[in-house]
Motif scaffolding. Structure first.
Motif, PDB file in Angstrom:
ATOM      1  N   MET A  42       0.035  -1.298   0.446  1.00  5.20           N
ATOM      2  CA  MET A  42       0.110   0.355  -0.117  1.00  5.20           C
ATOM      3  C   MET A  42       1.109   1.464  -0.467  1.00  5.20           C
ATOM      4  N   PHE A  75       2.192   1.783  -3.405  1.00  5.14           N
ATOM      5  CA  PHE A  75       1.507   2.237  -4.588  1.00  5.14           C
ATOM      6  C   PHE A  75       0.762   3.217  -4.432  1.00  5.14           C
ATOM      7  N   GLY A  76       1.654   3.351  -3.088  1.00  3.73           N
ATOM      8  CA  GLY A  76       0.570   5.172  -3.068  1.00  3.73           C
ATOM      9  C   GLY A  76      -0.840   5.181  -2.623  1.00  3.73           C
ATOM     10  N   HIS A  77      -1.117   3.930  -1.931  1.00  5.73           N
ATOM     11  CA  HIS A  77      -2.582   3.730  -1.992  1.00  5.73           C
ATOM     12  C   HIS A  77      -2.974   4.010  -0.061  1.00  5.73           C
ATOM     13  N   LEU A  78      -1.815   4.696   0.426  1.00  5.04           N
ATOM     14  CA  LEU A  78      -1.679   5.115   1.808  1.00  5.04           C
ATOM     15  C   LEU A  78      -1.460   7.028   1.887  1.00  5.04           C
ATOM     16  N   TRP A  94      -2.743   9.061   1.206  1.00  2.12           N
ATOM     17  CA  TRP A  94      -4.663   9.740   1.294  1.00  2.12           C
ATOM     18  C   TRP A  94      -5.129   9.785   2.984  1.00  2.12           C
ATOM     19  N   ALA A  95      -3.392   8.827   3.696  1.00  2.00           N
ATOM     20  CA  ALA A  95      -4.153   8.828   4.817  1.00  2.00           C
ATOM     21  C   ALA A  95      -3.700   9.202   5.879  1.00  2.00           C
ATOM     22  N   VAL A  96      -1.541   9.528   5.388  1.00  2.00           N
ATOM     23  CA  VAL A  96      -0.512   8.615   6.519  1.00  2.00           C
ATOM     24  C   VAL A  96       0.005   9.459   5.695  1.00  2.00           C
TER      25      VAL A  96
END
Lengths: 245, 245
Positions: free
Chosen positions: A201, A204-207, A209-211
């Motif tokens: 995550m 892949f840059g899927h984190l 948005w939160a961290v």
DNA sequence: TTGCGATAGTTAACGGCGTTCACCTTAATG
DNA sequence: CATTAAGGTGAACGCCGTTAACTATCGCAA
């Protein structure tokens, strides 16, 4: 056995020049920048010449993926060997090494741990072969888990529950690494998927948005994960039944 | 406000025909099968015509990804609404719905949760927008976690430890969903990365070397994950301090 | 030393791709 | 009715993987 002929030397030199070029393109432009024409261009050659060394672009990328598996495995083995004999400490350093490599080599990590690249399907599937780089990689992580069970009971669902849920479904793992106690197999897979989730995550840059600082989350999760693996020494509220003191 | 003109109706019809074609190609041949020429061919058109509707192939794929986010979110909301009011039960069904959708729609899952597709980078990055489909998706999962903390203390590292490790690193999450108790934010991210790891590894084929029936591993992990989330009711050895009985 | 076969490279070509440009037709609007 | 914008076409450019035919060269055996 005998010394390589001149022809053989030239061949292996060209072969590794091709792989180096492919890797450079992978790093700078991602997998879709890796093209036979671009590799050949960088070498001062023409694209069809590469077919003397690889039957297709996919095969070339597959070979590159195998090399990367081995590189990552060695990186992690080095971290393990520097961590001393304690399996929990080994695991800590191995997980950190995994993340460090992934974050430092996002394109390479993506190639071997992301979506299967179209032509790489057969490469992924051929993992039944225990000599496959991916299988060798898995074995490195499995080691400390086997070691861990010698000294302490593993946490997680009780054995009868594990047997009810998992019995007969872990045959590929058993075939590859011999019959394992079901708690060990489960603990290993659980930890491996958690580690993968965290690292993938982030890479892949899927984190984002939160961290802000994914390393902080990683370290927090790592503490939680490894505290569970060491039920004797009760670092926090996660430790099960046999209450400390 | 007024009724759409004939031109507008035709336009939206063509637009959704393009998206439908793109999706069909995505499902049958993966992302690399999605090409302007193939879409146009299937519609009996020529490729440049599509530029009247999308500025580039990347934009088209980005729009498709947005639609898929919404589709998955609705799928999961439906599962949540069918699960009754209990947040743990809601989470169980939501996680199952997530996996079911991913396994049933691997190409679509890969598009939105796999490697960032080259031109999709800006799409991924624009997640700061709270109206972004990805942000709306995250909010759905966050809900039950907020609910959970009303009734029970969450497990995991103690608060002071969480503060030491994570304080100031979760600002994007806070900006998007308001200030959350740090235990809630951590529990949410921990569960989300675990769920992602399990589902992504299965869909990407990174589990097949070890597991026959990924659903069995999924259910086992789900039990472990949710048992942790429900410290009152002590299903197994994972429950912390305040011993049951 | 000569000759021969395998090896490693070339050029040209095919079909596919995204994208741009000039052009045309048709529908909506003043 | 004239104009204008929208929607669509065909040709072209420069990428791509891959194949086929051809050529030069290297190493070895007669």
């Amino acid at each position: 056995m005998s010394a390589p002929t001149r022809r053989e030397r030239l061949r292996t030199a060209t072969l590794s020049e091709i792989k180096d070029g492919a890797r450079r393109l992978l790093v700078t432009g991602g997998i879709e920048a890796v093209s036979l024409r671009a590799i050949a261009r960088d070498m001062g050659m023409t694209a069809p010449a590469i077919y003397r060394y690889f039957p297709s672009l996919e095969a070339l990328v597959g070979g590159l993926a195998g090399d990367l598996y081995d590189e990552l495995r060695q990186h992690i083995e080095t971290a393990r060997d520097a961590a001393g004999p304690e399996p929990t400490e080994q695991l800590t350093q191995m997980c950190r090494a995994m993340r460090r490599w992934a974050v430092g080599h996002p394109a390479e990590f993506t190639l071997i741990f992301g979506n299967p690249v179209p032509g790489l399907a057969e490469f992924t599937d051929s993992c039944v072969d225990p000599d496959h780089p991916g299988a060798r990689f898995g074995a490195v992580f499995l080691g400390p888990f086997v070691e861990l069970t010698r000294s302490s009971r593993l946490p997680g669902p009780p054995t009868h529950e594990l047997r009810r849920l998992l019995d007969g479904h872990l045959t590929p793992l058993a075939v590859k690494h011999g019959e394992l106690p079901i708690e060990v197999a489960y603990a290993f897979l659980s930890a491996w998927t958690r580690l993968y989730g965290l690292v993938a995550m982030e890479v892949f840059g899927h984190l984002s948005w939160a961290v802000d600082e994914p390393e902080a989350l990683f370290e927090t999760e790592l503490v939680a994960l490894l505290t569970q693996m060491r039920p004797d020494d009760a670092g926090d509220g996660l430790t099960p039944g046999a209450a400390r003191h």
